[in-house]
Write a protein that holds these residues in place. Structure first.
Motif, PDB file in Angstrom:
ATOM      1  N   ARG A   1       5.300   8.933 -11.859  1.00  0.00           N
ATOM      2  CA  ARG A   1       5.021   8.078 -10.699  1.00  0.00           C
ATOM      3  C   ARG A   1       4.626   6.672 -11.148  1.00  0.00           C
ATOM      4  O   ARG A   1       5.098   5.678 -10.575  1.00  0.00           O
ATOM      5  CB  ARG A   1       3.916   8.698  -9.855  1.00  0.00           C
ATOM      6  N   ARG A   2       3.765   6.568 -12.140  1.00  0.00           N
ATOM      7  CA  ARG A   2       3.343   5.256 -12.640  1.00  0.00           C
ATOM      8  C   ARG A   2       4.535   4.453 -13.140  1.00  0.00           C
ATOM      9  O   ARG A   2       4.679   3.268 -12.829  1.00  0.00           O
ATOM     10  CB  ARG A   2       2.335   5.442 -13.772  1.00  0.00           C
ATOM     11  N   ASN A   3       5.410   5.089 -13.908  1.00  0.00           N
ATOM     12  CA  ASN A   3       6.556   4.377 -14.463  1.00  0.00           C
ATOM     13  C   ASN A   3       7.536   3.944 -13.378  1.00  0.00           C
ATOM     14  O   ASN A   3       8.134   2.865 -13.458  1.00  0.00           O
ATOM     15  CB  ASN A   3       7.257   5.241 -15.506  1.00  0.00           C
ATOM     16  N   VAL A   4       7.704   4.783 -12.363  1.00  0.00           N
ATOM     17  CA  VAL A   4       8.547   4.413 -11.228  1.00  0.00           C
ATOM     18  C   VAL A   4       7.945   3.202 -10.512  1.00  0.00           C
ATOM     19  O   VAL A   4       8.662   2.238 -10.170  1.00  0.00           O
ATOM     20  CB  VAL A   4       8.701   5.606 -10.264  1.00  0.00           C
ATOM     21  N   ALA A   5       6.638   3.240 -10.253  1.00  0.00           N
ATOM     22  CA  ALA A   5       5.979   2.128  -9.564  1.00  0.00           C
ATOM     23  C   ALA A   5       6.111   0.829 -10.352  1.00  0.00           C
ATOM     24  O   ALA A   5       6.350  -0.247  -9.775  1.00  0.00           O
ATOM     25  CB  ALA A   5       4.512   2.466  -9.319  1.00  0.00           C
ATOM     26  N   LYS A   6       5.950   0.907 -11.666  1.00  0.00           N
ATOM     27  CA  LYS A   6       6.116  -0.278 -12.503  1.00  0.00           C
ATOM     28  C   LYS A   6       7.542  -0.801 -12.451  1.00  0.00           C
ATOM     29  O   LYS A   6       7.779  -2.010 -12.353  1.00  0.00           O
ATOM     30  CB  LYS A   6       5.719   0.034 -13.951  1.00  0.00           C
ATOM     31  N   GLN A   7       8.512   0.088 -12.529  1.00  0.00           N
ATOM     32  CA  GLN A   7       9.918  -0.315 -12.487  1.00  0.00           C
ATOM     33  C   GLN A   7      10.225  -1.085 -11.209  1.00  0.00           C
ATOM     34  O   GLN A   7      10.855  -2.152 -11.243  1.00  0.00           O
ATOM     35  CB  GLN A   7      10.834   0.907 -12.589  1.00  0.00           C
ATOM     36  N   VAL A   8       9.768  -0.544 -10.082  1.00  0.00           N
ATOM     37  CA  VAL A   8      10.080  -1.172  -8.805  1.00  0.00           C
ATOM     38  C   VAL A   8       9.340  -2.502  -8.658  1.00  0.00           C
ATOM     39  O   VAL A   8       9.872  -3.468  -8.100  1.00  0.00           O
ATOM     40  CB  VAL A   8       9.773  -0.222  -7.637  1.00  0.00           C
ATOM     41  N   TYR A   9       8.121  -2.586  -9.173  1.00  0.00           N
ATOM     42  CA  TYR A   9       7.389  -3.852  -9.155  1.00  0.00           C
ATOM     43  C   TYR A   9       8.196  -4.928  -9.879  1.00  0.00           C
ATOM     44  O   TYR A   9       8.368  -6.054  -9.376  1.00  0.00           O
ATOM     45  CB  TYR A   9       6.021  -3.672  -9.806  1.00  0.00           C
ATOM     46  N   TYR A  10       8.704  -4.599 -11.055  1.00  0.00           N
ATOM     47  CA  TYR A  10       9.488  -5.578 -11.809  1.00  0.00           C
ATOM     48  C   TYR A  10      10.812  -5.887 -11.118  1.00  0.00           C
ATOM     49  O   TYR A  10      11.316  -7.009 -11.220  1.00  0.00           O
ATOM     50  CB  TYR A  10       9.730  -5.087 -13.236  1.00  0.00           C
ATOM     51  N   GLU A  11      11.379  -4.929 -10.425  1.00  0.00           N
ATOM     52  CA  GLU A  11      12.614  -5.195  -9.685  1.00  0.00           C
ATOM     53  C   GLU A  11      12.379  -6.181  -8.542  1.00  0.00           C
ATOM     54  O   GLU A  11      13.184  -7.090  -8.324  1.00  0.00           O
ATOM     55  CB  GLU A  11      13.184  -3.897  -9.100  1.00  0.00           C
ATOM     56  N   TRP A  12      11.290  -6.006  -7.817  1.00  0.00           N
ATOM     57  CA  TRP A  12      11.094  -6.711  -6.553  1.00  0.00           C
ATOM     58  C   TRP A  12      10.228  -7.956  -6.646  1.00  0.00           C
ATOM     59  O   TRP A  12      10.185  -8.748  -5.704  1.00  0.00           O
ATOM     60  CB  TRP A  12      10.512  -5.759  -5.511  1.00  0.00           C
TER      61      TRP A  12
ATOM     62  N   PRO B   1       8.033   7.292   6.208  1.00  0.00           N
ATOM     63  CA  PRO B   1       6.873   7.733   6.991  1.00  0.00           C
ATOM     64  C   PRO B   1       6.040   8.799   6.268  1.00  0.00           C
ATOM     65  O   PRO B   1       5.685   9.819   6.850  1.00  0.00           O
ATOM     66  CB  PRO B   1       7.508   8.286   8.269  1.00  0.00           C
ATOM     67  N   TYR B   2       5.733   8.537   5.010  1.00  0.00           N
ATOM     68  CA  TYR B   2       4.898   9.430   4.211  1.00  0.00           C
ATOM     69  C   TYR B   2       4.460   8.656   2.972  1.00  0.00           C
ATOM     70  O   TYR B   2       4.948   7.543   2.704  1.00  0.00           O
ATOM     71  CB  TYR B   2       5.652  10.705   3.815  1.00  0.00           C
ATOM     72  N   GLU B   3       3.529   9.212   2.223  1.00  0.00           N
ATOM     73  CA  GLU B   3       3.053   8.552   1.005  1.00  0.00           C
ATOM     74  C   GLU B   3       4.194   8.414   0.001  1.00  0.00           C
ATOM     75  O   GLU B   3       4.952   9.348  -0.231  1.00  0.00           O
ATOM     76  CB  GLU B   3       1.906   9.350   0.389  1.00  0.00           C
ATOM     77  N   ILE B   4       4.312   7.244  -0.600  1.00  0.00           N
ATOM     78  CA  ILE B   4       5.438   6.991  -1.503  1.00  0.00           C
ATOM     79  C   ILE B   4       5.141   7.550  -2.896  1.00  0.00           C
ATOM     80  O   ILE B   4       4.052   7.357  -3.452  1.00  0.00           O
ATOM     81  CB  ILE B   4       5.793   5.503  -1.573  1.00  0.00           C
ATOM     82  N   ILE B   5       6.137   8.226  -3.463  1.00  0.00           N
ATOM     83  CA  ILE B   5       5.981   8.863  -4.777  1.00  0.00           C
ATOM     84  C   ILE B   5       7.206   8.618  -5.657  1.00  0.00           C
ATOM     85  O   ILE B   5       7.077   8.359  -6.847  1.00  0.00           O
ATOM     86  CB  ILE B   5       5.742  10.379  -4.619  1.00  0.00           C
ATOM     87  N   THR B   6       8.403   8.661  -5.076  1.00  0.00           N
ATOM     88  CA  THR B   6       9.636   8.609  -5.861  1.00  0.00           C
ATOM     89  C   THR B   6      10.151   7.168  -5.979  1.00  0.00           C
ATOM     90  O   THR B   6       9.679   6.248  -5.299  1.00  0.00           O
ATOM     91  CB  THR B   6      10.731   9.465  -5.224  1.00  0.00           C
TER      92      THR B   6
ATOM     93  N   ARG C   1      10.977   1.747  -3.542  1.00  0.00           N
ATOM     94  CA  ARG C   1      11.946   0.713  -3.194  1.00  0.00           C
ATOM     95  C   ARG C   1      11.984   0.472  -1.686  1.00  0.00           C
ATOM     96  O   ARG C   1      12.026  -0.678  -1.226  1.00  0.00           O
ATOM     97  CB  ARG C   1      13.333   1.099  -3.705  1.00  0.00           C
ATOM     98  N   MET C   2      11.952   1.545  -0.900  1.00  0.00           N
ATOM     99  CA  MET C   2      11.967   1.394   0.553  1.00  0.00           C
ATOM    100  C   MET C   2      10.722   0.665   1.039  1.00  0.00           C
ATOM    101  O   MET C   2      10.795  -0.195   1.931  1.00  0.00           O
ATOM    102  CB  MET C   2      12.083   2.755   1.234  1.00  0.00           C
TER     103      MET C   2
ATOM    104  N   TYR D   1       0.855  -1.187   0.000  1.00  0.00           N
ATOM    105  CA  TYR D   1       0.000   0.000   0.000  1.00  0.00           C
ATOM    106  C   TYR D   1       0.889   1.234   0.000  1.00  0.00           C
ATOM    107  O   TYR D   1       1.954   1.251   0.622  1.00  0.00           O
ATOM    108  CB  TYR D   1      -0.943   0.001   1.200  1.00  0.00           C
ATOM    109  N   GLU D   2       0.423   2.264  -0.669  1.00  0.00           N
ATOM    110  CA  GLU D   2       1.249   3.451  -0.901  1.00  0.00           C
ATOM    111  C   GLU D   2       1.100   4.522   0.170  1.00  0.00           C
ATOM    112  O   GLU D   2       1.882   5.476   0.208  1.00  0.00           O
ATOM    113  CB  GLU D   2       0.896   4.056  -2.271  1.00  0.00           C
ATOM    114  N   TYR D   3       0.132   4.397   1.073  1.00  0.00           N
ATOM    115  CA  TYR D   3      -0.194   5.467   2.014  1.00  0.00           C
ATOM    116  C   TYR D   3       0.918   5.707   3.048  1.00  0.00           C
ATOM    117  O   TYR D   3       1.715   4.817   3.358  1.00  0.00           O
ATOM    118  CB  TYR D   3      -1.473   5.132   2.765  1.00  0.00           C
ATOM    119  N   GLY D   4       0.902   6.891   3.611  1.00  0.00           N
ATOM    120  CA  GLY D   4       1.756   7.195   4.743  1.00  0.00           C
ATOM    121  C   GLY D   4       1.190   6.606   6.024  1.00  0.00           C
ATOM    122  O   GLY D   4       0.068   6.084   6.052  1.00  0.00           O
ATOM    123  N   PRO D   5       1.943   6.669   7.149  1.00  0.00           N
ATOM    124  CA  PRO D   5       1.513   6.058   8.410  1.00  0.00           C
ATOM    125  C   PRO D   5       0.157   6.572   8.883  1.00  0.00           C
ATOM    126  O   PRO D   5      -0.110   7.771   8.895  1.00  0.00           O
ATOM    127  CB  PRO D   5       2.619   6.464   9.387  1.00  0.00           C
TER     128      PRO D   5
END
Length: 510
Positions: A251-262, A189-194, A199-200, A170-174
């Motif tokens: 943001r979408r492309n970053v999310a896709k990249q990390v999905y394929y990485e992990w 400790p915040y909504e993920i964007i980058t 990755r974190m 889930y992408e939300y912050g705490p």
């Protein structure tokens, strides 16, 4: 010739060779903090995955991998090397081929002189097979509690695969959508964007011991839903993406990249894809978020609600799905479907349609139903996630028309909705007594005659078992989310006879 003192030469040599000298103080948890995983099993190959996590990773890390027929690696099958770098977040993904169909294999990695945990995986069968078992899961939110359902699945024997239907993170912050009182708090400790944010967040989820255990024991077949990107995502935007958060495409492309990485998914094509398990089953995984979904509308009164320009799958994926279903000769045709396809009346005033599900895209929903009807597919089962609740439908878009609620005649498919691993559902905000009243309302023939079971309260997973004569759906629910507890039990069990779209509460007679 300039000469250097002995200690200076020794220091220079150590600096030059530091990446090749194993540090014997390292433990496996230092190097392989995120465990191992496998996925996308075909008859002759499977993906294996890990990540190198050390306090001061070099720019390039050499990793060895091994695969064997036994956990002690006395019967080796294959081995090789993989160089990973910061550009891929030091993840390692190998598509191991030349394997035998229906085989059980063990794999491990080695870096800096240290071995990873040993993973177990299996390839898909190619010839005749008498039975198959799949765990079907979705919606795991780190902040809502422990991943006890994953722990229970890890102990299930002989699974062909774990089918993950999305919302793996889930992408939300705490505290935005979670209960942080038990100390499971999102990182960062915040909504993920980058890129670094996503990755974190994956890194945090993959440190969870229960998630590591299920990945170690079974291959996954995964698809993203919305929270791997942002809530209620579609091709060009998301409900939970605001202008001040930058360009959504970035943001979408970053999310896709990390999905394929992990994730242990195969690369080089669209994420919608097909898996054959001998003549018994074909599994088709759909992408109902990023491949073709257009923007939602507020409600059925919107002028564009029924427009044929609005799409869930997109034309390319729709045609691909059609061709795969028409060509397959498998007994069971399973569709991995993120959001509910069957028409669902919620029974609440002014809230009769879920605009984020197929009901919110009526033109393409009807078009898909027509395709099912024209081709008269036998033994079509849709497995569905997203709602954090359990459902059993004799699937139809016309429950008050030609459909017969007593026999299932007129249904187009069976749809089985799996609840969440732990993401909140109705009784996180309402008492059980009220939720159960709503369940009874949903199940009434005056509201949803094609709905045969619903549970809006519990968390767990669906175990789908297939044989040539019947499919069986077991709904496993965990005892707790607030403490680590591996107990889970079957709350409901249903059968589907081959050749019928009719739900039974006892095994079909031969």
């Amino acid at each position: 010739m300039k000469r250097f003192p002995f200690y200076t030469l020794l220091l220079l040599l150590l600096v030059a060779c530091k990446s090749t000298i194993p540090d014997l103080s390292y433990e496996p948890g230092d190097i392989f903090m995120h465990g191992v995983a496998s996925g996308d099993p075909l008859a002759d190959r499977v993906i294996i995955w890990t990540r190198i996590t050390i306090p001061h990773a070099d720019s390039s890390v050499a990793v060895q991998w091994e695969m064997a027929r036994d956990a002690e690696f006395r019967i080796p099958v294959q081995q090789g090397n993989f160089n990973t770098t910061a550009e891929r977040d030091f993840t390692v993904k190998v598509d191991v081929g030349e394997l035998r169909p229906g085989g059980e294999y063990y794999y491990r990695f080695k870096a800096y002189g240290v071995y990873s945990p040993v993973g177990r995986t299996r390839t898909a069968p190619a010839g005749s097979v008498d039975s198959l078992r799949f765990a079907v899961v979705s919606c795991s939110n780190y902040e809502w509690g422990y991943f006890n359902a994953y722990s229970h699945i890890a102990k299930q024997p002989d699974l062909a695969a774990v089918i993950h239907l999305g919302d793996y993170i889930y992408e939300y912050g705490p505290g935005v959508y979670g209960d942080t009182t038990i100390g499971r708090i999102h990182e960062p400790p915040y909504e993920i964007i980058t890129l670094a944010d996503y990755r974190m967040r994956y890194g945090q989820y993959r440190r969870d011991p229960d998630l590591q255990e299920v990945h170690k024991n079974h291959p996954f077949i995964s698809i993203w839903d919305d929270h791997e990107i942002a809530n209620n995502a579609y091709m060009d935007g998301a409900q939970n993406h605001q202008p001040e958060e930058g360009d959504f495409q970035v943001r979408r492309n970053v999310a896709k990249q990390v999905y394929y990485e992990w994730m242990p998914v195969r690369e080089g094509g669209p994420l919608y894809r097909k898996f054959d398990f001998g003549p018994l089953a074909t599994l088709i995984m759909l992408d109902e978020r990023l491949a073709g979904r257009t923007a939602p509308v507020p409600g059925p009164d919107d002028s564009g609600f029924s427009s044929k320009e609005r799409s869930m799958l997109g034309e390319e994926q729709f045609q691909w799905l059609t061709s795969q279903l028409v060509r397959t000769r498998s007994t069971w045709k399973i569709i991995g479907n993120q959001v509910i396809f069957s028409r669902l009346n919620t029974g609440r005033e002014n809230l009769n349609l879920n605009m984020d599900a197929w009901d919110g895209y009526p033109y393409e929903q009807a078009r898909l139903a027509e395709m099912f009807s024209i081709n008269q597919f036998d033994n079509l089962i849709m497995v569905t996630g997203d709602t954090h609740s359990s459902w059993v439908f004799e699937s139809t878009l016309d429950p008050f028309g030609a459909y017969n609620a007593k026999t299932g005649e007129g249904a187009l498919a069976i749809e089985l909705g799996t609840t969440s691993i732990n993401s909140a559902n109705s009784n996180e905000s309402n008492p059980d007594s009220l939720v159960m009243i709503h369940e009874r309302l949903l199940l009434s023939e005056e509201v949803n005659p094609h709905l045969k079971y619903v549970n809006l309260r519990d968390h767990g997973y669906l175990l789908l078992s297939l044989s040539p004569t019947a499919a069986r759906a077991d709904f496993y629910f965990v005892k707790s989310l607030r403490q680590r507890n591996v107990e889970a039990g079957i709350e409901a069990r249903f059968w589907v006879p081959a050749g019928e779209y009719h739900i039974l509460k006892s095994p079909p007679q031969d």
